[in-house]
Design a protein around this motif. Structure first.
Motif, PDB file in Angstrom:
ATOM      1  N   GLU A  49       0.013  67.815  74.927  1.00 28.03           N
ATOM      2  CA  GLU A  49      -0.867  66.612  75.020  1.00 28.03           C
ATOM      3  C   GLU A  49      -0.260  65.443  75.552  1.00 28.03           C
ATOM      4  O   GLU A  49      -0.875  64.537  75.926  1.00 28.03           O
ATOM      5  N   GLY A  50       1.077  65.299  75.151  1.00 27.69           N
ATOM      6  CA  GLY A  50       1.649  63.833  75.424  1.00 27.69           C
ATOM      7  C   GLY A  50       3.295  63.760  74.670  1.00 27.69           C
ATOM      8  O   GLY A  50       3.475  64.946  74.562  1.00 27.69           O
ATOM      9  N   LEU A  51       3.859  62.870  75.172  1.00 27.47           N
ATOM     10  CA  LEU A  51       5.239  62.853  74.460  1.00 27.47           C
ATOM     11  C   LEU A  51       5.286  61.644  73.289  1.00 27.47           C
ATOM     12  O   LEU A  51       4.714  60.689  73.532  1.00 27.47           O
ATOM     13  N   ASP A  52       5.683  61.966  72.265  1.00 26.49           N
ATOM     14  CA  ASP A  52       5.730  61.236  71.059  1.00 26.49           C
ATOM     15  C   ASP A  52       6.992  60.451  70.989  1.00 26.49           C
ATOM     16  O   ASP A  52       6.962  59.135  70.923  1.00 26.49           O
ATOM     17  N   HIS A  53       7.941  61.075  71.289  1.00 21.75           N
ATOM     18  CA  HIS A  53       9.387  60.309  71.351  1.00 21.75           C
ATOM     19  C   HIS A  53      10.430  61.028  71.970  1.00 21.75           C
ATOM     20  O   HIS A  53      10.206  62.091  72.374  1.00 21.75           O
ATOM     21  N   LEU A  54      11.414  60.331  72.319  1.00 24.13           N
ATOM     22  CA  LEU A  54      12.768  61.027  72.930  1.00 24.13           C
ATOM     23  C   LEU A  54      13.804  60.382  72.119  1.00 24.13           C
ATOM     24  O   LEU A  54      13.617  59.291  71.446  1.00 24.13           O
ATOM     25  N   VAL A  55      15.200  61.144  72.288  1.00 21.13           N
ATOM     26  CA  VAL A  55      16.181  60.501  71.745  1.00 21.13           C
ATOM     27  C   VAL A  55      17.338  60.144  72.771  1.00 21.13           C
ATOM     28  O   VAL A  55      17.560  60.838  73.758  1.00 21.13           O
ATOM     29  N   LEU A  56      17.775  59.133  72.558  1.00 21.62           N
ATOM     30  CA  LEU A  56      19.009  58.593  73.250  1.00 21.62           C
ATOM     31  C   LEU A  56      20.365  58.507  72.555  1.00 21.62           C
ATOM     32  O   LEU A  56      20.162  58.172  71.320  1.00 21.62           O
ATOM     33  N   THR A  57      21.300  59.224  72.798  1.00 22.52           N
ATOM     34  CA  THR A  57      22.455  58.912  72.352  1.00 22.52           C
ATOM     35  C   THR A  57      23.442  57.768  72.846  1.00 22.52           C
ATOM     36  O   THR A  57      23.413  57.885  74.061  1.00 22.52           O
ATOM     37  N   VAL A  58      23.758  56.893  72.206  1.00 24.23           N
ATOM     38  CA  VAL A  58      24.499  55.675  72.428  1.00 24.23           C
ATOM     39  C   VAL A  58      25.730  55.480  71.869  1.00 24.23           C
ATOM     40  O   VAL A  58      26.055  56.178  70.779  1.00 24.23           O
ATOM     41  N   ARG A  59      26.345  54.622  72.374  1.00 22.24           N
ATOM     42  CA  ARG A  59      27.871  54.344  72.047  1.00 22.24           C
ATOM     43  C   ARG A  59      27.697  53.133  71.056  1.00 22.24           C
ATOM     44  O   ARG A  59      28.552  53.114  70.384  1.00 22.24           O
ATOM     45  N   ASP A  60      26.860  52.187  71.361  1.00 25.20           N
ATOM     46  CA  ASP A  60      26.813  51.059  70.537  1.00 25.20           C
ATOM     47  C   ASP A  60      25.296  50.666  69.895  1.00 25.20           C
ATOM     48  O   ASP A  60      24.429  50.329  71.071  1.00 25.20           O
TER      49      ASP A  60
END
Length: 139
Positions: A4-15
């Protein structure tokens, strides 16, 4: 099953601090810290969870890599207004404005990069999309 939709996504970050500053100062998202200390960026009814590279929350992607994402975010104002705002914040435009096709039809898009090099597409629907925004889209 019906998605039904997108709740969240994850980004891997350096800082984390640099990423939070970009998404809050440039894109107007809101920073929150959850009970486990996890940092997230909120906008509308969605969020982006942030994982610090080499310190990801488990489970995580098989190969979490900073700078590997390509996101399309919908904006409520015209792309011309977005471009003026980006220029005022000294954020370079990688490409655009260009016509693209989104999930609900034609978009006008402009592309930028976040501090990790993720490609961020800022898009505006060329027509009103029922249920997406409560008001007609400005041109």
């Amino acid at each position: 099953m019906q998605i039904e939709g997108l709740d969240h996504l994850v980004l891997t970050v350096r800082d984390l601090d640099r990423t939070v500053a970009f998404y809050t100062d440039v894109l107007g998202m809101r920073r929150e810290v959850g009970p486990t200390g996890r940092v997230s960026l909120h906008f509308g009814r969605q969020k982006i969870n942030l994982h610090l590279a080499a310190h990801e929350f488990q489970p995580c992607a098989a190969d979490p890599t900073p700078g590997s994402a390509d996101l399309c975010l919908l904006v409520g104002s015209s792309v011309a207004a977005v471009c003026r705002e980006l220029a005022g914040k000294d954020v370079p435009v990688v490409d655009g404005p260009v016509q693209r096709t989104g999930a609900a039809g034609p978009l006008l898009s402009v592309y930028i990069r976040d501090p990790d090099g993720n490609l961020i597409e800022l898009s505006h629907y060329q027509h009103h999309v029922p249920g997406l925004i409560d008001r007609p889209i400005s041109r």
